[in-house]
Design a protein around this motif. Structure first.
Motif, short mmCIF file in Angstrom:
data_model
loop_
_atom_site.label_atom_id
_atom_site.label_comp_id
_atom_site.label_asym_id
_atom_site.label_seq_id
_atom_site.Cartn_x
_atom_site.Cartn_y
_atom_site.Cartn_z
N GLY A 167 0.82 -1.21 0.00
CA GLY A 167 0.00 0.00 0.00
C GLY A 167 0.85 1.26 0.00
N GLY B 18 1.12 4.19 -3.01
CA GLY B 18 1.09 5.64 -2.82
C GLY B 18 2.29 6.32 -3.44
N THR C 18 -5.41 2.92 0.95
CA THR C 18 -4.61 3.49 -0.14
C THR C 18 -5.50 4.26 -1.11
OG1 THR C 18 -3.02 1.69 0.08
CG2 THR C 18 -2.97 2.93 -1.98
#
Length: 180
Positions: A87, A91, A156
């Motif tokens: 996650g 990003g 996320t």
């Protein structure tokens, strides 16, 4: 006597390498180690790229990378560790995606490689040379894989989506200034 096969050794090497890199990167964010900015510096950077509030974003990314990386290296709670790290890398990939694929151009190649490796380890498991195995897989049950990925995907999506909305608003505001 337990005999380990080459898959267990391969998983150990993947966990140690990926976990070590993630832990080092997270430590830059959290503690300022290895030339990093710590929470304050990373928080300012996070604000500048649309992840706000910056200090909260820096802390979340730092914890996902450091914690996820350490747990991957140890082979403990591997589904949660791998999902958290994946996650965080999703990003990071969102930040680099406009620059294309290759890292030398500022692209998302590096973040994608780390994230996919972490995700693969989360799905595959840590192998027999791990704390998960030693502890009887108490923190590595089959149901934990989809649960960890669902929670990480939701978090996320919220973070990357909010960043996208902030960036669009900023672009619209700049265009408004240009045409006044």
């Amino acid at each position: 006597m337990t005999c380990y096969d080459r898959r267990d050794l391969g998983l150990l090497l993947l966990r140690l390498g990926t976990g070590g890199v993630l832990t080092a990167h997270g430590s830059q964010k959290l503690f300022g180690w290895f030339g990093g900015g710590g929470i304050a510096g990373t928080g300012q950077f996070m604000d500048s790229i649309g992840y706000a509030p910056g200090k909260v974003s820096a802390t979340a990314a730092g914890l996902a990378e450091t914690g996820g990386g350490l747990l991957l290296a140890l082979g403990l709670a591997t589904p949660a560790a791998g999902a958290a790290a994946a996650g965080a890398m999703a990003g990071a990939a969102a930040v680099h995606a406009p620059n294309g694929f290759f890292n030398q151009e500022g692209g998302f190649e590096y973040a994608a490689s780390l994230g996919l490796t972490a995700a693969g380890l989360a799905v595959t498991g840590a192998g027999r040379l791990s704390l998960d195995h030693l502890l009887g897989h108490a923190a590595d049950r089959s149901w934990m894989v989809p649960a960890a990925f669902a929670a990480t995907a939701a978090a996320t999506a919220v973070a990357v989506g909010a960043r996208g909305r902030r960036l669009r608003k900023a672009r619209e505001g700049q265009q408004g200034v240009l045409f006044e």
